[in-house]
Enzyme design. Structure first.
Site, PDB file in Angstrom:
ATOM      1  N   TRP A 191       0.822  -1.221   0.000  1.00  0.00           N
ATOM      2  CA  TRP A 191       0.000   0.000   0.000  1.00  0.00           C
ATOM      3  C   TRP A 191       0.854   1.269   0.000  1.00  0.00           C
ATOM      4  CZ3 TRP A 191      -4.426  -1.155   4.106  1.00  0.00           C
ATOM      5  CH2 TRP A 191      -5.313  -2.078   3.541  1.00  0.00           C
ATOM      6  N   SER A 233       3.899  -1.895 -11.960  1.00  0.00           N
ATOM      7  CA  SER A 233       2.718  -1.629 -12.794  1.00  0.00           C
ATOM      8  C   SER A 233       1.933  -2.882 -13.181  1.00  0.00           C
ATOM      9  CB  SER A 233       3.107  -0.827 -14.039  1.00  0.00           C
ATOM     10  OG  SER A 233       3.638   0.435 -13.667  1.00  0.00           O
ATOM     11  N   GLU A 246      11.745  -6.074  -9.266  1.00  0.00           N
ATOM     12  CA  GLU A 246      11.003  -4.855  -9.576  1.00  0.00           C
ATOM     13  C   GLU A 246      11.898  -3.899 -10.361  1.00  0.00           C
ATOM     14  OE1 GLU A 246       7.455  -4.330  -6.717  1.00  0.00           O
ATOM     15  OE2 GLU A 246       9.153  -3.292  -5.860  1.00  0.00           O
ATOM     16  N   GLY A 282       1.575  -2.494  -6.176  1.00  0.00           N
ATOM     17  CA  GLY A 282       1.468  -1.181  -5.548  1.00  0.00           C
ATOM     18  C   GLY A 282       0.116  -0.564  -5.847  1.00  0.00           C
ATOM     19  N   GLY A 283       0.101   0.364  -6.793  1.00  0.00           N
ATOM     20  CA  GLY A 283      -1.106   1.137  -7.113  1.00  0.00           C
ATOM     21  C   GLY A 283      -2.376   0.312  -7.232  1.00  0.00           C
TER      22      GLY A 283
END
Ligand code: PGA
Length: 251
Positions: free
Chosen positions: A12, A214, A169, A235-236
């Site tokens: 998060w 992503s 990553e 993530g997002g």
């Protein structure tokens, strides 16, 4: 080839408030209860660990932290020790995320210390490694991955990877909307596994290597279908329940 159970971990980052994480977790728990094969973990900001642990009770979702201190305890204002994360039921802890390395100056040596703290305290580190765009363009990707990995193997020993996860990553793919192609990601994952196999075949074969950068519902499946990609660090997209659940189902 052993069968590795995929892991999808939500990072998060510094997002969320008590009032936003409650409905988000309610939707995620409901979706997961309908059945997913992968293991799922949520890594909220430190201050929400207690609340998230409470909301995840009986949900079959693991808890993780985003960082930890490199020391056991003592005069380190603002730091959080591995033992404290254990106290809050954390199973996982992200170590060496590129944002920590870039924005907070974490060197390979610091990352290695944190990895040791995690394993020593019974936490499973999710060790993040990855190259900058300039490094990829200069053909340095494998050298960078090898350097980041070797620093940890040297300090922690290969046996410590028995209870670890690695996340590949590429820095240029994080939060940019630019994903590595499945081919680019697989190439890096296979390299990482091979590098570990130089020390221990069995550990290399059973270790989960996640892809991060992503990942979204639209590209998760083709990434997760690659032989050496064992899930994702998200993530997002982990801040939207529908998107995150679709990724979990794809794993
Ligand atoms: P992103 O972040 O999915 O928003 O690209 C991934 C990560 O930083 O772990």
């Amino acid at each position: 080839m052993s069968k590795r159970r995929p892991l999808v971990a939500a990072n998060w980052k510094m997002n969320g408030t008590l009032s936003s994480i409650r409905p988000l977790l309610a939707s995620i728990c409901k979706g997961i209860a309908e059945g997913v094969k992968a293991e799922i973990a949520i890594c909220p900001p430190y201050v929400y660990l207690g609340e998230v642990a409470r909301l995840l009770e009986q949900a079959g979702i693991a808890l993780g932290a985003q960082n930890l201190a490199r020391h056991d305890a003592g005069a380190y204002t603002g730091e959080v020790a591995a033992a404290m994360l254990k106290d809050y039921q954390c199973r996982y802890v992200i170590v060496g995320h590129s944002e920590r390395r870039t924005l907070y100056g974490e060197t390979d040596a610091v990352v290695a210390d944190k990895f040791v703290q995690a394993t020593k305290n019974g936490l499973t580190p999710i060790l993040c490694i990855g190259e900058y765009l300039e490094e990829r363009e200069a053909g340095e990707t494998e050298n960078v991955l090898a350097r980041q990995l070797d620093a940890v193997i040297e300090k922690a020993g290969i046996a410590a990877f028995d209870k670890a996860v690695i996340a590949y990553e590429p820095v240029w793919a994080i939060g940019t909307g630019k994903t590595a192609t499945p081919g680019q990601a697989e190439e890096a994952h296979a390299f990482i596994r091979l590098r570990l196999a130089r020390h221990d075949d069995k550990i290399a074969d059973q270790l989960r290597i996640l892809y991060g950068g992503s990942v979204k519902a639209a590209n998760a499946e083709e990434l997760f279908n690659m032989a050496d990609i064992d899930g994702g660090l998200i993530g997002g997209a982990s801040l939207q329940a529908d998107e995150f659940l679709a990724i979990c189902r794809a794993a």
